[in-house]
Design a protein around this motif. Sequence first.
Motif, PDB file in Angstrom:
ATOM      1  N   UNK A 241       8.551  40.453  41.904  1.00 16.48           N
ATOM      2  CA  UNK A 241       8.631  41.867  42.295  1.00 16.48           C
ATOM      3  C   UNK A 241       9.601  42.652  41.416  1.00 16.48           C
ATOM      4  N   UNK A 242      10.130  42.003  40.363  1.00 21.32           N
ATOM      5  CA  UNK A 242      11.063  42.691  39.463  1.00 21.32           C
ATOM      6  C   UNK A 242      10.288  43.318  38.292  1.00 21.32           C
ATOM      7  N   UNK A 243      11.004  44.039  37.447  1.00 23.61           N
ATOM      8  CA  UNK A 243      10.403  44.645  36.252  1.00 23.61           C
ATOM      9  C   UNK A 243      10.377  43.581  35.148  1.00 23.61           C
ATOM     10  N   UNK A 244       9.184  43.108  34.792  1.00 24.48           N
ATOM     11  CA  UNK A 244       9.048  42.009  33.829  1.00 24.48           C
ATOM     12  C   UNK A 244       9.508  42.378  32.414  1.00 24.48           C
ATOM     13  N   UNK A 245       9.657  43.660  32.131  1.00 19.80           N
ATOM     14  CA  UNK A 245      10.145  44.062  30.809  1.00 19.80           C
ATOM     15  C   UNK A 245      11.677  44.058  30.752  1.00 19.80           C
ATOM     16  N   UNK A 246      12.319  43.855  31.915  1.00 19.82           N
ATOM     17  CA  UNK A 246      13.789  43.908  31.961  1.00 19.82           C
ATOM     18  C   UNK A 246      14.328  42.760  32.803  1.00 19.82           C
ATOM     19  N   UNK A 247      13.846  41.539  32.567  1.00 30.77           N
ATOM     20  CA  UNK A 247      14.170  40.430  33.471  1.00 30.77           C
ATOM     21  C   UNK A 247      15.655  40.075  33.489  1.00 30.77           C
ATOM     22  N   UNK A 248      16.323  40.144  32.338  1.00 26.52           N
ATOM     23  CA  UNK A 248      17.748  39.795  32.301  1.00 26.52           C
ATOM     24  C   UNK A 248      18.547  40.740  33.200  1.00 26.52           C
TER      25      UNK A 248
ATOM     26  N   UNK B 161       5.386  31.482  31.496  1.00 27.79           N
ATOM     27  CA  UNK B 161       5.492  30.048  31.246  1.00 27.79           C
ATOM     28  C   UNK B 161       6.870  29.662  30.760  1.00 27.79           C
ATOM     29  N   UNK B 162       6.964  28.491  30.112  1.00 31.98           N
ATOM     30  CA  UNK B 162       8.281  27.944  29.759  1.00 31.98           C
ATOM     31  C   UNK B 162       9.113  28.830  28.816  1.00 31.98           C
ATOM     32  N   UNK B 163       8.533  29.582  27.887  1.00 37.12           N
ATOM     33  CA  UNK B 163       9.402  30.413  27.020  1.00 37.12           C
ATOM     34  C   UNK B 163      10.214  31.427  27.813  1.00 37.12           C
ATOM     35  N   UNK B 164       9.604  32.004  28.846  1.00 34.11           N
ATOM     36  CA  UNK B 164      10.328  32.988  29.665  1.00 34.11           C
ATOM     37  C   UNK B 164      11.401  32.285  30.489  1.00 34.11           C
ATOM     38  N   UNK B 165      11.103  31.096  30.981  1.00 38.01           N
ATOM     39  CA  UNK B 165      12.110  30.334  31.745  1.00 38.01           C
ATOM     40  C   UNK B 165      13.305  30.014  30.845  1.00 38.01           C
TER      41      UNK B 165
END
Length: 230
Positions: free
Chosen positions: A10-17, A51-55
């Motif tokens: 539910x977060x903004x995927x372009x600003x995950x950090x 997937x794993x790169x985002x993790x």
Amino acid sequence: MAQINPSILSADFARLAEEARRVEGTDGAAGADWLHVDVMDNHFVPNLTLGTPVVESLRKATDIPLDCHLMIEEPDRWAPAYVEAGAGSVTFHAEAAAAPVRLAREIRAKGARASMALKPATPIEPYEDLLPELDMLLVMTVEPGFGGQAFLDIMLPKIRRTRQLIDKHGLQLWLQVDGGVSASTIERCAEAGADVFVAGSAVYGADDPAAAVRALRQQAEEAAGSGREG
Ligand code: DX5
Ligand code: ZN
């Protein structure tokens, strides 16, 4: 002790950090216990996420440990890579795993907590003997695939039965609920015996996500306390 795991679905995927930092604790106040990361493959569920790169990148971006929920086919093949990518807990689905005992042991051997999830129509009873192999059991309280769905009250008896099995065997494993968990449903989950709560829209839909985490934790703890007394 209730744990609150905000779901970044539910977060903004372009600003995950930045979104992860919004639920971190500050000096005076506790924050999220884990960050819940929903991995979807468009096969096990009709939705596609990451997937794993985002993790790997998220792992570097936050100190909050990562709770990866794999809604994917062939978890036996893919789950270990999520431990290598930095997940502290990896959840595979019972419906998708070919060899859940072997997979749980592999996840643990690689150094993460091993967890298994049940879709709403999957009963807990066939898995009673597997519970000692797990660090957490996830009872889904919506059909997996999307955030923002309505909580399924009909799952409360399964949460209660799972809690009874955990206690009967004297196990330490955590009991997680995921889907539609909010200020209006978390107390019912806690009274039924859940102790780890995933909340997506209820946290990231709030003006102050960190305050929402603290309010949910307090509600859960009060409800669990009154459940024990009653
Ligand atoms: C649903 C996901 C959930 C989802 C929950 O398939 O597994 O983690 O993000 O979102 P809410 O809390 O909005 O139901
Ligand atoms: Zn999830």
